[in-house]
Enzyme design. Sequence first.
Site, PDB file in Angstrom:
ATOM      1  N   LYS A 186     -24.733 -44.997 -31.233  1.00  0.00           N
ATOM      2  CA  LYS A 186     -25.167 -44.294 -32.449  1.00  0.00           C
ATOM      3  C   LYS A 186     -26.662 -44.494 -32.649  1.00  0.00           C
ATOM      4  O   LYS A 186     -27.103 -45.559 -33.065  1.00  0.00           O
ATOM      5  CB  LYS A 186     -24.430 -44.762 -33.700  1.00  0.00           C
ATOM      6  CG  LYS A 186     -24.616 -43.724 -34.807  1.00  0.00           C
ATOM      7  CD  LYS A 186     -24.536 -44.237 -36.209  1.00  0.00           C
ATOM      8  CE  LYS A 186     -25.749 -44.936 -36.698  1.00  0.00           C
ATOM      9  NZ  LYS A 186     -26.951 -44.080 -36.868  1.00  0.00           N
ATOM     10  N   GLY A 239     -31.739 -53.765 -35.988  1.00  0.00           N
ATOM     11  CA  GLY A 239     -32.196 -53.116 -37.215  1.00  0.00           C
ATOM     12  C   GLY A 239     -32.519 -54.123 -38.286  1.00  0.00           C
ATOM     13  O   GLY A 239     -32.841 -55.284 -37.999  1.00  0.00           O
ATOM     14  N   THR A 241     -32.295 -56.741 -41.356  1.00  0.00           N
ATOM     15  CA  THR A 241     -31.478 -57.939 -41.549  1.00  0.00           C
ATOM     16  C   THR A 241     -30.310 -57.698 -42.506  1.00  0.00           C
ATOM     17  O   THR A 241     -29.181 -58.114 -42.227  1.00  0.00           O
ATOM     18  CB  THR A 241     -32.361 -59.100 -42.043  1.00  0.00           C
ATOM     19  OG1 THR A 241     -33.278 -59.420 -40.981  1.00  0.00           O
ATOM     20  CG2 THR A 241     -31.550 -60.338 -42.361  1.00  0.00           C
ATOM     21  N   GLY A 244     -27.646 -55.905 -40.777  1.00  0.00           N
ATOM     22  CA  GLY A 244     -26.967 -56.834 -39.868  1.00  0.00           C
ATOM     23  C   GLY A 244     -25.924 -57.675 -40.597  1.00  0.00           C
ATOM     24  O   GLY A 244     -24.818 -57.891 -40.093  1.00  0.00           O
ATOM     25  N   GLU A 261     -29.904 -58.122 -33.408  1.00  0.00           N
ATOM     26  CA  GLU A 261     -31.357 -58.251 -33.208  1.00  0.00           C
ATOM     27  C   GLU A 261     -31.996 -57.753 -34.494  1.00  0.00           C
ATOM     28  O   GLU A 261     -32.019 -56.559 -34.740  1.00  0.00           O
ATOM     29  CB  GLU A 261     -31.813 -57.375 -32.039  1.00  0.00           C
ATOM     30  CG  GLU A 261     -31.248 -57.757 -30.703  1.00  0.00           C
ATOM     31  CD  GLU A 261     -31.873 -59.029 -30.153  1.00  0.00           C
ATOM     32  OE1 GLU A 261     -32.945 -59.432 -30.639  1.00  0.00           O
ATOM     33  OE2 GLU A 261     -31.269 -59.620 -29.256  1.00  0.00           O
ATOM     34  N   CYS A 295     -40.355 -55.150 -34.299  1.00  0.00           N
ATOM     35  CA  CYS A 295     -39.701 -56.321 -34.933  1.00  0.00           C
ATOM     36  C   CYS A 295     -40.482 -57.598 -34.666  1.00  0.00           C
ATOM     37  O   CYS A 295     -40.468 -58.513 -35.479  1.00  0.00           O
ATOM     38  CB  CYS A 295     -38.253 -56.445 -34.506  1.00  0.00           C
ATOM     39  SG  CYS A 295     -37.814 -55.568 -33.041  1.00  0.00           S
ATOM     40  N   GLU A 395     -40.635 -58.508 -44.285  1.00  0.00           N
ATOM     41  CA  GLU A 395     -40.988 -57.636 -43.161  1.00  0.00           C
ATOM     42  C   GLU A 395     -41.414 -56.284 -43.722  1.00  0.00           C
ATOM     43  O   GLU A 395     -40.618 -55.584 -44.338  1.00  0.00           O
ATOM     44  CB  GLU A 395     -39.779 -57.461 -42.232  1.00  0.00           C
ATOM     45  CG  GLU A 395     -40.103 -56.617 -41.022  1.00  0.00           C
ATOM     46  CD  GLU A 395     -38.920 -56.418 -40.084  1.00  0.00           C
ATOM     47  OE1 GLU A 395     -37.865 -55.955 -40.548  1.00  0.00           O
ATOM     48  OE2 GLU A 395     -39.051 -56.728 -38.885  1.00  0.00           O
TER      49      GLU A 395
END
Length: 492
Positions: A186, A239, A241, A244, A261, A295, A395
């Site tokens: 995806k 992607g 956090t 995730g 990741e 990232c 981030e």
Amino acid sequence: MNPPETLLTPALGSGGRLLIGGDWREAVSGKRFPTVNPATGDVLLEIAEADAPDVDLAVRAARKALEGPWGKMSASERGRLLWKLGELIAQNQDEIAKLETLDTGKSIWESTHIDAPFTADVFYYNAGATTKLEGRTIPVSGPYLNYTLREPLGVVGLIVPWNFPLLLAARKVAPALAAGNTVVLKPAEETPLTALRLGELALLAGIPPGVLNVVPGFGPTAGAALVAHPGVSAIAFTGETTTGQLIMQNASRTLKKVSLELGGKSPNIVFADADLEVAARGSMLAIFYNKGEVCTAGSRLFVEKSVHREVLEKLVERAQKFPQGDPFDPKTRLGAQTSEAQIEKISRYVEIGKKEGARLVMGGEPARIGNGRGYFWKPTIFDGVTNNMTIARDEIFGPVLSVIEFDDFDQMLAQANDTFYGLAAGVWTRDIKKAHRAARMLQAGTVWINAYNLYDAASPYGGYKGSGFGRESGMAGLDFYTQTKSVWVDLS
Ligand code: NAI
Ligand code: MG
């Protein structure tokens, strides 16, 4: 603006469609969603929008493919097909680079010299790995032979973001297939084009239909359906956090293995004894490469007090000359941010930075390029940042650098490690002992010494702490995609 005719291969010819079981299909709902050129704000194509019913069809196709020729194929033969796919990517490098630049806004220089060739290399590496996935014989007690087999997991779901759409997809697809799995990929809703092209090239390479299925769609619908599907054995995700965390939670219901990741807020440390010219250049690229949508971006620059002014001056001088412009101009190095949402996010953080007392040295506003509707942001540097400011903690995922001064190794190290994340770090010094000491003490999955942003298909990559777990690339990257079976034989 539509992509030029030459880029409209069957994968994209009637607008992008879903690749399921080797067929190009409309979504069950018939819905389509636009993908936008970030440099102009124009719609590029309307793509078929997968949702749960399409994901279900894709998972079924992937399961069927496991039972077909793919499941019976020798490791060597799988390797040859992956190598062939690498070759097709290399042969179509220019066209792939154009698609990636149209969809992401990254410079054509980057997509031609980095994204496309690295993607081919990921397939070459994993082609060679197929025949190196060996089990062991174990010296157990008693009259028994005990050995292990490394077997595929089954159908693996791969969910990737929009900053390196093709390369990050390849870093999951290639090891998953090398280990004998079948996959449902995806891509991010912002950047579906090269994933569809990858699916097309995989078919041309002779990879059987259904082994690689591609289902563009949105996170909360198509992505969530893939995570929830009982026919999927594992999810590999790159992607944000918080996404995730959600994926890990949702995957728990069907007890899926997950690899994550996630984000970063990587410290990049310049000591006074470094080659300051080289360090300034490296630090500038560490934050502005791929518009800061990386990232591992070196977004917290720690500079030793005695060289702070000199480094900042060199940095600003270089950043001012860093060519920003039309992503298709071969001289451009800084293209457009991938989405309007990113511009809004960057702008929000720049305001927070100012409010919290950081000193804006350059940039801090959108850049007007081309038709004026693209998502361009000027390279931005904040000085006088402290490690507890929001712009040093979150981030931002854009071309925004926070410069933090330090005067003591231990104090700097404590601050460098005082972050939720742990993806990467950079160290610039001529002192070999200091360099290795820092490398050992920094809590990060990757440390670069007198360099930044080096990657290789052979070298493991992944996060410490809040940056996730699981390693990609190298032989470590194959671990996630296999499971170990222990076989016992009575020899008495
Ligand atoms: P995201 O993490 O939401 O999206 C990444 C992928 O996950 C996309 O394919 C998306 O469709 C999918 N996804 C989203 N929600 C999902 C769900 N509930 N279940 C399954 N899949 C789901 O990232 P997004 O929203 O595109 O970007 C937001 C911020 O995340 C960025 O501003 C950046 O700070 C950060 N980010 C970090 C990345 C990294 O590699 N460190 C990559 C992308 C974004
Ligand atoms: Mg999101």
